[in-house]
Design an enzyme around this catalytic site. Structure first.
Site, PDB file in Angstrom:
ATOM      1  N   ASP A 102       0.753  -1.147  -0.021  1.00 24.17           N
ATOM      2  CA  ASP A 102      -0.055  -0.393   0.118  1.00 24.17           C
ATOM      3  C   ASP A 102       0.852   1.502   0.070  1.00 24.17           C
ATOM      4  O   ASP A 102       1.820   1.215  -0.958  1.00 24.17           O
ATOM      5  CB  ASP A 102      -0.985   0.057   1.317  1.00 24.17           C
ATOM      6  CG  ASP A 102      -2.029   1.094   1.125  1.00 24.17           C
ATOM      7  OD1 ASP A 102      -2.948   0.649   0.515  1.00 24.17           O
ATOM      8  OD2 ASP A 102      -2.027   2.086   1.657  1.00 24.17           O
TER       9      ASP A 102
ATOM     10  N   TYR B  83      -2.678  10.744   1.011  1.00 22.51           N
ATOM     11  CA  TYR B  83      -3.383  10.888  -0.479  1.00 22.51           C
ATOM     12  C   TYR B  83      -3.197  12.172  -1.050  1.00 22.51           C
ATOM     13  O   TYR B  83      -2.903  12.213  -2.269  1.00 22.51           O
ATOM     14  CB  TYR B  83      -4.621  10.380  -0.086  1.00 22.51           C
ATOM     15  CG  TYR B  83      -4.801   8.936   0.103  1.00 22.51           C
ATOM     16  CD1 TYR B  83      -5.132   7.955  -1.162  1.00 22.51           C
ATOM     17  CD2 TYR B  83      -4.550   8.336   1.280  1.00 22.51           C
ATOM     18  CE1 TYR B  83      -5.105   6.704  -0.795  1.00 22.51           C
ATOM     19  CE2 TYR B  83      -4.529   7.064   1.477  1.00 22.51           C
ATOM     20  CZ  TYR B  83      -5.051   6.118   0.512  1.00 22.51           C
ATOM     21  OH  TYR B  83      -4.892   4.721   0.685  1.00 22.51           O
TER      22      TYR B  83
ATOM     23  N   HIS C 223      -4.960  -7.852   0.622  1.00 24.85           N
ATOM     24  CA  HIS C 223      -4.065  -6.590   0.658  1.00 24.85           C
ATOM     25  C   HIS C 223      -3.374  -6.731   1.948  1.00 24.85           C
ATOM     26  O   HIS C 223      -2.280  -6.170   2.257  1.00 24.85           O
ATOM     27  CB  HIS C 223      -4.880  -5.429   0.690  1.00 24.85           C
ATOM     28  CG  HIS C 223      -4.379  -4.110   0.218  1.00 24.85           C
ATOM     29  ND1 HIS C 223      -3.723  -3.825  -0.723  1.00 24.85           N
ATOM     30  CD2 HIS C 223      -4.611  -3.156   1.177  1.00 24.85           C
ATOM     31  CE1 HIS C 223      -3.171  -2.614  -0.739  1.00 24.85           C
ATOM     32  NE2 HIS C 223      -3.570  -2.133   0.363  1.00 24.85           N
TER      33      HIS C 223
END
Length: 382
Positions: A178, A308, A359
């Site tokens: 990630d 982000y 994930h």
């Protein structure tokens, strides 16, 4: 600030405030038969919140986490929290593991002993590692983020300084998924002289592939990636859009409501894991709530979303990575990368397609991941 020992000690006031909020939830309506397709299922969330309020024992989990060796030090004005566990083999290799969002350093809690003491798990003691697991700035106990510009490349620079200047490792291994995959790749690109190799469980969203205008030279696998990932972003990427554009607005609601925070995080664990539609297949309630609590008690959901925004607006381009790279692909993960693209952009010396896992596989099923990391770095030890 020199390296200092650190212990997790959440105040009684924070826990009492949380209990009050969990006892006074204002629940929204949910359409009949909608389950998870419109977001976190309320039936599951109500059950989790009941457990959280009545049975979850944070003090017990806090004590378990404090069995790890926690430290803090200041790097470039940021108080970094990290776990540093020494290997038990004859020549441990240092490795830095980087987590992502919406997880935390607890992503690697299960895998740490498998890497530090492989003999205990049926492995070879010569494969042992000194394991360093930092909290990304703005996450968990690396809190107090004050300035802009903290993107994957910036975090990679902090890691280089942490490992060399503060911990004294002239050369080391790195791994992550990630956000941690991005940080690890920038670390390898900008500081190849420091790294023996990198191990990744994903390559993130390959945006320059999604925006290719002339697709005539792309392979069939790359074209399928564009189709599947574009659909995934349209169906599942709402969180990414808001965190990349207006993270501060989102933070007010999630920072004020533990149930809202849980819903935001749990949705991703449900969608991105290999749980086959039932979170209990991959995670216990205690595991999920421990991760959520890291966000709640540190007041950091807003600062975690900011990465982000920074990665969208301030991240420099990334070129081909020449450091040896190992890739472990898990079928339950999202946006599985096309191998041809990966091989053009990384020096891949090991590619493993796992039979299961998603994930958050270091939490879901850590043993195969630990084994893959040990095998990949075996030939790269110095």
């Amino acid at each position: 600030m020199p390296i200092e020992r650190f212990q997790i000690q959440v105040s009684d006031e924070i826990l009492e405030d949380l209990k009050y909020r969990l006892e006074h939830v204002r629940w929204p309506d949910q359409l009949e038969d909608s389950d998870w397709e419109r977001g976190t299922d309320q039936g599951y969330l109500r059950s989790l919140v009941t457990y959280w309020r009545d049975q979850f024992d944070w003090r017990a989990r806090e004590a378990e986490l404090n069995r790890l060796s926690h430290f803090r030090c200041n790097v470039d004005g940021i108080d970094l929290h990290f776990v540093h566990e020494r290997g038990k083999g004859p020549n441990p290799q240092p490795i830095i593991l980087t987590h992502g969002w919406p997880d935390s350093f607890v992503r690697y809690e299960k895998i740490i002993p498998m890497l530090t003491d492989p003999e205990r798990y049926g492995g070879n003691p010569e494969d042992s590692f000194d394991v360093i697991v930092p909290s990304v700035p703005g996450f968990g106990f690396s809190n107090g983020l004050k300035h802009v510009g903290v993107n994957n490349a910036y975090v990679a620079e902090l890691w280089a300084r942490l490992m060399t200047e503060h911990l004294g490792y002239p050369k080391f291994a790195a791994a992550g998924g990630d956000v941690g995959s991005g940080v690890t790749r920038y670390l390898a690109f900008n500081h190849p002289e420091l790294l023996t190799g990198i191990h990744l469980t994903d390559i993130g969203i390959i945006r320059n592939l999604l925006t290719v205008q002339d697709k005539s030279a792309l392979t069939e696998e790359e074209l399928l990636y564009i189709k599947d990932t574009s659909k995934w972003m349209a169906d599942e990427g709402g969180y990414m859009s808001i965190q990349s554009t207006k993270p501060q607005t989102l933070a007010y609601g999630l920072n004020d409501s533990p149930v809202g925070l849980a819903a935001w995080i749990i949705e991703k664990f449900h969608a991105w894991s290999d749980c086959k539609g039932d979170l209990r297949n991959s995670f216990s309630e205690d595991e999920l709530l421990t991760n959520i609590m890291i966000y709640w008690v540190t007041n950091t959901v807003g600062s975690t979303a900011n990465i982000y925004y920074e990665n969208t607006h301030t991240l420099p381009p990334l070129g081909r990575i020449e450091v040896p790279a190992g890739i472990a692909i898990f079928p339950g993960d999202v946006a599985l990368p096309p191998r041809e693209w990966a091989e053009r952009n990384l020096n891949i010396t090991r590619w493993t397609t796992m039979p299961r896992g998603g994930h958050f596989t270091a939490m879901e099923d850590p043993a195969p991941l630990a084994e893959d990391i040990r095998e990949f770095f075996r030939a790269l030890r110095v």
